[in-house]
Design a protein around this motif. Structure first.
Motif, mmCIF file in Angstrom:
data_model
loop_
_atom_site.group_PDB
_atom_site.id
_atom_site.type_symbol
_atom_site.label_atom_id
_atom_site.label_comp_id
_atom_site.label_asym_id
_atom_site.label_seq_id
_atom_site.Cartn_x
_atom_site.Cartn_y
_atom_site.Cartn_z
ATOM 1 N N LEU A 11 0.865 -1.187 0.000
ATOM 2 C CA LEU A 11 0.000 0.000 0.000
ATOM 3 C C LEU A 11 0.901 1.236 0.000
ATOM 4 C CD1 LEU A 11 -2.760 -0.996 2.596
ATOM 5 C CD2 LEU A 11 -2.578 -1.571 0.157
ATOM 6 N N VAL A 12 0.795 2.013 -1.050
ATOM 7 C CA VAL A 12 1.671 3.166 -1.224
ATOM 8 C C VAL A 12 0.984 4.415 -0.660
ATOM 9 C CG1 VAL A 12 2.931 4.563 -2.909
ATOM 10 C CG2 VAL A 12 2.660 2.089 -3.275
ATOM 11 N N ARG A 13 1.620 5.007 0.320
ATOM 12 C CA ARG A 13 1.106 6.216 0.974
ATOM 13 C C ARG A 13 -0.372 6.128 1.341
ATOM 14 N NH1 ARG A 13 4.108 7.652 -3.251
ATOM 15 N NH2 ARG A 13 2.312 8.301 -4.519
ATOM 16 N N PRO A 14 -0.777 5.042 2.025
ATOM 17 C CA PRO A 14 -2.190 4.926 2.400
ATOM 18 C C PRO A 14 -2.544 6.025 3.389
ATOM 19 C CG PRO A 14 -0.888 3.265 3.542
ATOM 20 C CD PRO A 14 0.035 3.929 2.544
ATOM 21 N N GLN A 15 -3.801 6.483 3.322
ATOM 22 C CA GLN A 15 -4.195 7.626 4.145
ATOM 23 C C GLN A 15 -4.831 7.199 5.462
ATOM 24 O OE1 GLN A 15 -6.430 9.345 0.707
ATOM 25 N NE2 GLN A 15 -5.088 11.082 0.966
ATOM 26 N N LEU A 16 -5.883 6.397 5.408
ATOM 27 C CA LEU A 16 -6.629 6.067 6.620
ATOM 28 C C LEU A 16 -6.245 4.697 7.172
ATOM 29 C CD1 LEU A 16 -10.208 7.227 5.543
ATOM 30 C CD2 LEU A 16 -8.628 8.394 7.090
ATOM 31 N N GLY A 17 -5.997 4.675 8.484
ATOM 32 C CA GLY A 17 -5.718 3.399 9.143
ATOM 33 C C GLY A 17 -6.840 2.399 8.945
ATOM 34 N N ALA A 26 -9.211 -8.126 3.818
ATOM 35 C CA ALA A 26 -9.434 -8.641 2.466
ATOM 36 C C ALA A 26 -8.336 -9.637 2.083
ATOM 37 C CB ALA A 26 -9.463 -7.477 1.464
ATOM 38 N N MET A 27 -7.094 -9.303 2.422
ATOM 39 C CA MET A 27 -5.967 -10.187 2.115
ATOM 40 C C MET A 27 -6.140 -11.541 2.776
ATOM 41 S SD MET A 27 -2.783 -7.492 2.643
ATOM 42 C CE MET A 27 -1.532 -8.799 2.729
ATOM 43 N N LEU A 28 -6.354 -11.505 4.092
ATOM 44 C CA LEU A 28 -6.367 -12.763 4.841
ATOM 45 C C LEU A 28 -7.544 -13.661 4.429
ATOM 46 C CD1 LEU A 28 -4.750 -14.341 6.890
ATOM 47 C CD2 LEU A 28 -6.144 -13.345 8.703
ATOM 48 N N ASN A 29 -8.632 -13.030 3.989
ATOM 49 C CA ASN A 29 -9.748 -13.828 3.477
ATOM 50 C C ASN A 29 -9.293 -14.774 2.369
ATOM 51 O OD1 ASN A 29 -12.362 -13.499 4.643
ATOM 52 N ND2 ASN A 29 -12.336 -11.355 4.000
ATOM 53 N N PHE A 30 -8.294 -14.361 1.619
ATOM 54 C CA PHE A 30 -7.836 -15.192 0.513
ATOM 55 C C PHE A 30 -6.390 -15.647 0.695
ATOM 56 C CE2 PHE A 30 -11.538 -12.954 -1.020
ATOM 57 C CZ PHE A 30 -12.303 -14.051 -1.393
ATOM 58 N N GLY A 31 -5.976 -15.695 1.959
ATOM 59 C CA GLY A 31 -4.715 -16.360 2.258
ATOM 60 C C GLY A 31 -3.457 -15.550 2.052
ATOM 61 N N LEU A 32 -3.570 -14.248 1.865
ATOM 62 C CA LEU A 32 -2.375 -13.413 1.738
ATOM 63 C C LEU A 32 -2.044 -12.797 3.087
ATOM 64 C CD1 LEU A 32 -2.967 -11.533 -1.639
ATOM 65 C CD2 LEU A 32 -1.760 -13.683 -1.216
ATOM 66 N N ILE A 33 -0.775 -12.880 3.487
ATOM 67 C CA ILE A 33 -0.458 -12.336 4.802
ATOM 68 C C ILE A 33 0.636 -11.273 4.795
ATOM 69 C CG2 ILE A 33 -1.222 -14.345 6.129
ATOM 70 C CD1 ILE A 33 1.691 -15.196 6.262
ATOM 71 N N GLU A 34 1.308 -11.093 3.666
ATOM 72 C CA GLU A 34 2.439 -10.155 3.702
ATOM 73 C C GLU A 34 2.043 -8.776 3.173
ATOM 74 O OE1 GLU A 34 7.206 -9.982 2.805
ATOM 75 O OE2 GLU A 34 6.100 -11.850 2.536
ATOM 76 N N LEU A 35 1.991 -7.834 4.112
ATOM 77 C CA LEU A 35 1.584 -6.468 3.806
ATOM 78 C C LEU A 35 2.775 -5.537 4.002
ATOM 79 C CD1 LEU A 35 -0.692 -4.328 3.304
ATOM 80 C CD2 LEU A 35 -1.097 -4.378 5.781
ATOM 81 N N ARG A 36 2.994 -4.654 3.065
ATOM 82 C CA ARG A 36 4.043 -3.641 3.197
ATOM 83 C C ARG A 36 3.417 -2.267 2.977
ATOM 84 N NH1 ARG A 36 9.074 -6.674 -0.013
ATOM 85 N NH2 ARG A 36 8.988 -8.550 1.283
ATOM 86 N N GLU A 61 0.235 -7.168 12.282
ATOM 87 C CA GLU A 61 1.413 -7.319 13.134
ATOM 88 C C GLU A 61 2.685 -7.528 12.319
ATOM 89 O OE1 GLU A 61 0.215 -10.578 15.556
ATOM 90 O OE2 GLU A 61 -1.268 -9.365 16.636
ATOM 91 N N ARG A 62 2.528 -8.225 11.210
ATOM 92 C CA ARG A 62 3.698 -8.509 10.370
ATOM 93 C C ARG A 62 3.981 -7.421 9.348
ATOM 94 N NH1 ARG A 62 3.627 -14.852 8.542
ATOM 95 N NH2 ARG A 62 3.302 -15.768 10.583
ATOM 96 N N ALA A 63 3.121 -6.425 9.267
ATOM 97 C CA ALA A 63 3.282 -5.391 8.232
ATOM 98 C C ALA A 63 4.629 -4.688 8.397
ATOM 99 C CB ALA A 63 2.140 -4.380 8.308
ATOM 100 N N GLN A 64 5.272 -4.444 7.282
ATOM 101 C CA GLN A 64 6.557 -3.735 7.301
ATOM 102 C C GLN A 64 6.370 -2.357 6.670
ATOM 103 O OE1 GLN A 64 8.593 -7.142 5.231
ATOM 104 N NE2 GLN A 64 10.259 -6.509 6.569
ATOM 105 N N ASP A 71 12.309 0.696 -2.118
ATOM 106 C CA ASP A 71 12.718 -0.095 -0.958
ATOM 107 C C ASP A 71 11.743 -1.238 -0.709
ATOM 108 O OD1 ASP A 71 14.852 1.570 -0.565
ATOM 109 O OD2 ASP A 71 13.929 2.702 1.068
ATOM 110 N N ALA A 72 10.462 -0.954 -0.861
ATOM 111 C CA ALA A 72 9.440 -1.940 -0.520
ATOM 112 C C ALA A 72 9.459 -3.146 -1.452
ATOM 113 C CB ALA A 72 8.052 -1.287 -0.530
ATOM 114 N N VAL A 73 9.935 -2.953 -2.666
ATOM 115 C CA VAL A 73 9.902 -4.052 -3.638
ATOM 116 C C VAL A 73 11.304 -4.539 -4.011
ATOM 117 C CG1 VAL A 73 7.694 -3.277 -4.569
ATOM 118 C CG2 VAL A 73 9.831 -2.550 -5.672
#
Lengths: 246, 246
Positions: A11-17, A26-36, A61-64, A71-73
């Motif tokens: 997520l690039v420069r996301p605004q709202l928590g 949405a990610m975890l619903n479909f098995g994705l866990i790595e968020l940056r 918790e794992r979000a970086q 840097d993120a990619v």
């Protein structure tokens, strides 16, 4: 066989928590866990994210957090940029379905970039990606929010999970983004020394043009190494690398 | 040929007006406009729906209200019930993708039922349907909200629509081979001058490696021209070309 690596959601420069939390759900619903997160507007952690995640705490918790998209990619071989509109950038545009198929078929880590809620990805963000993903949407009412865009991509990816076939031929993995960046930086320094960037007001555009065409090939680590040998040779340094393999 | 009739989205006993609005937005994003409400908890119209619809007012304005599920689907030939879990009912269970395919293939109106936010469809609601639609979700974290369930169904349906084709990728055509050869020849001459090809017995292999990686991108004429400008600059010649485009 190399196991399929789930894509990283960036997520690039996301605004709202709250939207970060919804994207995590949405990610975890479909098995994705790595968020940056790249430069989240309100910092990180953000107390509004947790409640909106509805239990997808592991993702948060794992979000970086990173300062820049590059840097993120840096460790990713394939970078996709999600955009609603075409932005005059000459990169392949694919559907979420096609992107999911490619992510399953290609070895190497994939990252998918999502822009800020209000404005979407900037041109410079898109320039980092090799491929654009566009959700085919009602042309008269395009109003996908961030979490919805994330869920459609995650959903398409999850469809290929059970069915993913090993690639028929061992495709060389595209080099991680930081290797490509290293080569581009080397070339850039040489071009600066050669007064290539002239007139000055066009420098940014020319740099973007170069980045786009150098990102297009998806060169492997070996190919990037070869090209760096070429650059070093042209720069007058002795090319000491072994260029025999490919 | 009978034009494809878009499916009707039926929200059964929806609780929050906000979620009705979000569902309307999700529908219109993928070209669905017919919304039916069965016994909405807070009545209809609901002032919280409009703001959440983010401009999908046409869907809300046309929404029809019914007392029972049977009434709401009376004119529909095919009724699908969305559930997360199977409920011991012996009906076919299909994915959203398969349901969308069937809706496109079968003549007659289709309706898709969505249950209340908290509890989902009751057994009696499901009994009205011929087919169950289940989104294949992370078995350890199934947490789709109403609007997300609606958007996944609407998205799958839209894929079969002519209007929802992926945007045409306006990719530039790869440059003719002779232009690429010209660039490679220019680079080769520079590399010979820089004593890059060493030791001699590897020259042929190295040349092949370079040709392979330079052929891989499929650069356009403009990109090849840009790269020739780069090479000329590195070779100490003044780059006179215009690099602003592309």
């Amino acid at each position: 066989m190399i196991p399929v690596q789930p894509p990283v959601i960036v997520l690039v420069r996301p605004q709202l928590g709250e939207n970060i939390g919804k994207a995590a759900r949405a990610m975890l619903n479909f098995g994705l866990i790595e968020l940056r997160l790249v430069a989240p507007r309100d910092g990180w952690p953000n107390p509004a994210a947790g409640p909106a995640a509805s239990g997808a705490d592991i993702v948060l918790e794992r979000a970086q957090v990173f300062d820049t998209v590059a840097d993120a990619v840096a460790d990713c071989a394939h970078v996709y940029a999600t955009t609603v509109r075409k932005r005059g950038i000459t990169k392949p545009v694919v559907t979420p379905e096609a992107a999911a198929g490619a992510i399953h078929a290609e070895p190497g880590r994939s990252a998918i970039l999502f822009g800020p809620e209000r404005s979407g990805l900037e041109t410079d963000d898109v320039a980092v990606a090799r491929t654009i993903v566009t959700v085919p949407i009602n042309p008269e009412f395009g109003s996908l929010n961030l979490a919805q865009a994330v869920i459609l991509i995650a959903y398409e990816w999850s469809k290929g999970q059970a069915l993913a076939q090993p690639p028929e031929t061992e495709l060389p993995v595209a080099a991680p983004q930081d290797e490509l960046d290293g080569m581009i930086a080397q070339l850039d320094a040489m071009l600066v020394a050669a007064n290539f960037f002239f007139p000055p007001h066009r420098t940014a555009t020319t740099r973007r043009t170069l980045r786009t065409l150098l990102t297009k090939p998806g060169w492997s680590t070996q190919e990037v190494r070869t090209l760096r040998g070429v650059l070093s040779a042209l720069d007058g340094k002795k090319a000491k690398r072994d260029l025999s393999s490919s």
